[in-house]
Design a protein around this motif. Sequence first.
Motif, PDB file in Angstrom:
ATOM      1  N   THR A   1       0.462  -2.761  -7.594  1.00  0.00           N
ATOM      2  CA  THR A   1      -0.213  -1.360  -7.339  1.00  0.00           C
ATOM      3  C   THR A   1       0.201  -0.374  -6.558  1.00  0.00           C
ATOM      4  OG1 THR A   1      -1.937  -2.218  -6.339  1.00  0.00           O
ATOM      5  CG2 THR A   1      -2.259  -2.475  -8.783  1.00  0.00           C
ATOM      6  N   THR A   2       0.901  -1.066  -5.556  1.00  0.00           N
ATOM      7  CA  THR A   2       1.206  -0.165  -4.316  1.00  0.00           C
ATOM      8  C   THR A   2       2.700   0.236  -4.119  1.00  0.00           C
ATOM      9  OG1 THR A   2       0.981  -1.716  -3.090  1.00  0.00           O
ATOM     10  CG2 THR A   2      -1.160  -0.431  -3.119  1.00  0.00           C
TER      11      THR A   2
ATOM     12  N   VAL B   1      -8.337  -5.429   4.147  1.00  0.00           N
ATOM     13  CA  VAL B   1      -7.223  -4.249   3.827  1.00  0.00           C
ATOM     14  C   VAL B   1      -6.076  -4.346   4.937  1.00  0.00           C
ATOM     15  CG1 VAL B   1      -8.715  -2.874   2.611  1.00  0.00           C
ATOM     16  CG2 VAL B   1      -8.441  -2.157   4.930  1.00  0.00           C
ATOM     17  N   HIS B   2      -5.160  -4.059   4.546  1.00  0.00           N
ATOM     18  CA  HIS B   2      -3.926  -4.153   5.554  1.00  0.00           C
ATOM     19  C   HIS B   2      -4.097  -2.877   6.545  1.00  0.00           C
ATOM     20  CE1 HIS B   2      -1.808  -6.682   2.250  1.00  0.00           C
ATOM     21  NE2 HIS B   2      -2.301  -7.188   3.052  1.00  0.00           N
TER      22      HIS B   2
ATOM     23  N   VAL C   1      -6.345  -3.809  -9.398  1.00  0.00           N
ATOM     24  CA  VAL C   1      -5.474  -5.153  -9.129  1.00  0.00           C
ATOM     25  C   VAL C   1      -5.980  -6.007 -10.077  1.00  0.00           C
ATOM     26  CG1 VAL C   1      -4.961  -7.127  -7.705  1.00  0.00           C
ATOM     27  CG2 VAL C   1      -5.191  -4.765  -6.627  1.00  0.00           C
TER      28      VAL C   1
ATOM     29  N   ASN D   1       1.474   0.239   0.722  1.00  0.00           N
ATOM     30  CA  ASN D   1       1.250   1.875   0.322  1.00  0.00           C
ATOM     31  C   ASN D   1       1.721   2.776   1.501  1.00  0.00           C
ATOM     32  OD1 ASN D   1      -1.209   3.375   1.066  1.00  0.00           O
ATOM     33  ND2 ASN D   1      -1.829   1.199   0.904  1.00  0.00           N
TER      34      ASN D   1
ATOM     35  N   SER E   1      -5.302   2.367   3.109  1.00  0.00           N
ATOM     36  CA  SER E   1      -6.492   1.482   4.022  1.00  0.00           C
ATOM     37  C   SER E   1      -6.451   2.011   5.505  1.00  0.00           C
ATOM     38  CB  SER E   1      -5.569   0.099   4.122  1.00  0.00           C
ATOM     39  OG  SER E   1      -4.267   0.111   4.280  1.00  0.00           O
TER      40      SER E   1
ATOM     41  N   ALA F   1      -9.281  -6.896  -1.086  1.00  0.00           N
ATOM     42  CA  ALA F   1      -9.155  -6.065  -1.954  1.00  0.00           C
ATOM     43  C   ALA F   1      -7.735  -6.426  -2.792  1.00  0.00           C
ATOM     44  CB  ALA F   1      -8.823  -4.716  -1.373  1.00  0.00           C
TER      45      ALA F   1
ATOM     46  N   ASN G   1       2.024  -3.723   7.936  1.00  0.00           N
ATOM     47  CA  ASN G   1       1.957  -4.489   6.947  1.00  0.00           C
ATOM     48  C   ASN G   1       1.525  -4.158   5.586  1.00  0.00           C
ATOM     49  OD1 ASN G   1      -0.691  -4.430   7.893  1.00  0.00           O
ATOM     50  ND2 ASN G   1      -0.884  -6.668   7.637  1.00  0.00           N
TER      51      ASN G   1
ATOM     52  N   HIS H   1       3.889 -10.619  -0.673  1.00  0.00           N
ATOM     53  CA  HIS H   1       2.525  -9.715  -0.192  1.00  0.00           C
ATOM     54  C   HIS H   1       1.440 -10.180  -0.838  1.00  0.00           C
ATOM     55  CE1 HIS H   1       0.158  -6.379  -1.100  1.00  0.00           C
ATOM     56  NE2 HIS H   1       0.781  -5.749  -0.114  1.00  0.00           N
TER      57      HIS H   1
ATOM     58  N   GLU I   1      -0.814  -9.176  -2.650  1.00  0.00           N
ATOM     59  CA  GLU I   1      -1.142  -8.965  -4.245  1.00  0.00           C
ATOM     60  C   GLU I   1      -0.276  -9.671  -5.105  1.00  0.00           C
ATOM     61  OE1 GLU I   1      -1.731  -4.653  -5.128  1.00  0.00           O
ATOM     62  OE2 GLU I   1      -0.710  -5.056  -6.950  1.00  0.00           O
TER      63      GLU I   1
HETATM   64  O1  0K2 Z   1      -0.668  -1.278   0.308  1.00  0.00           O
HETATM   65  P1  0K2 Z   1      -1.146  -2.599   0.427  1.00  0.00           P
HETATM   66  O2  0K2 Z   1      -1.031  -3.196  -1.156  1.00  0.00           O
HETATM   67  O3  0K2 Z   1      -0.285  -3.589   1.444  1.00  0.00           O
HETATM   68  O4  0K2 Z   1      -2.661  -2.880   0.950  1.00  0.00           O
HETATM   69  P2  0K2 Z   1      -3.422  -1.927   1.824  1.00  0.00           P
HETATM   70  O5  0K2 Z   1      -2.844  -1.392   2.675  1.00  0.00           O
HETATM   71  O6  0K2 Z   1      -4.629  -2.828   2.288  1.00  0.00           O
HETATM   72  O7  0K2 Z   1      -4.291  -0.758   1.099  1.00  0.00           O
HETATM   73  C1  0K2 Z   1      -5.243  -1.110   0.217  1.00  0.00           C
HETATM   74  C2  0K2 Z   1      -4.551  -1.408  -1.113  1.00  0.00           C
HETATM   75  C3  0K2 Z   1      -4.976  -2.759  -1.652  1.00  0.00           C
HETATM   76  C4  0K2 Z   1      -4.865  -3.267  -3.181  1.00  0.00           C
HETATM   77  O8  0K2 Z   1      -3.987  -2.529  -3.798  1.00  0.00           O
END
Ligand code: 0K2
Length: 320
Positions: free
Chosen positions: A164-165, A40-41, A99, A224, A266, A73, A221, A124, A126
Amino acid sequence: MKIILANPRGFCAGVNMAIESLERALEFFGAPLYVYHEIVHNKYVVERFLRRGTIFVESLEEVPAGAPLLYSAHGVSPQIREQARKRNLRAIDATCPLVTKVHLEAVKYAKEGYTIILIGHEGHDEVIGTMGEAPERMVLVETAEDVERLELPENTKLAYLTQTTLSVDDANQVITALRKRFPQITNPPKDDICYATQNRQEAVRELAKRADVVLVLGSQNSSNSKRLAEIANALGPHAHLIDGVAETKPEWFEDAETVLITAGASAPEDVVQECVEYLQSRYGATIQEEIVREENVHFPLPKSLRELLPAGTASSRVGS
Ligand code: 0K2
Ligand code: SF4
């Protein structure tokens, strides 16, 4: 000083599942264990796993043939899955099911002959994975201006999907521009911006107005987490996206009576608690937890991992 603790905040069901998958895979296979992209980021999560012998890779050539490999993820493209098969890697897919839902929508629309507009951030993890499902049929847009610049043949069958974010409000602006230019455009019945992203944004929108300072725990990075800081900043209070308490500056709190603390999907709860303890000990802060939405979402561990674990131990140990 009063601390408002936003609820929901922090780990979502997909992050809980991905982190627990990596924990269990480490227990089962031992180190070194390879993961494609950061699981995860989040800097702290990544550093903790690095110390335990996880190796995060950006190319499958770094993974020895036949080794186990976890997908993060954020998901991967079919091209990566194919490469992993060719290298005989034991893939464990910790992609969040929400996702995967977007991937499946891309596949479905592509099969039906649609051109798919993906709303998301270029580069990104995703977005790269989702675009890989139908690269020849997908176009990425980030802003309403990008929509104006689109050049598509007339009467193209069009559908849109989103990362998704994203910020719900930013995405809505792009969707409005799409609907205006292409009234025939279609979209899936259920939002692609996930429940966790929406709930954390809703909580910040509701609570930030009451705060002088907003601390958003999360990495730079993390899409969300960044969106949470942007939403808070747009509402007036000064928001800071930080990995942990070490990044705070005393001048942020000089005249602050109310500090809102939240965390991206995350960011681990212990980095939140370290901030709370710091503000309590230095400023005598009191805590008020504000529940804006109840969450009760859990995802099972990936099937390929469950099959390896002793019977009865494969259910998730982490709550969301
Ligand atoms: O918000 P991000 O997509 O950059 O990812 P993370 O900070 O790793 O948060 C978890 C979401 C992973 C997938 O949606
Ligand atoms: Fe899944 Fe949403 Fe969490 Fe991403 S933020 S891992 S899509 S639940």
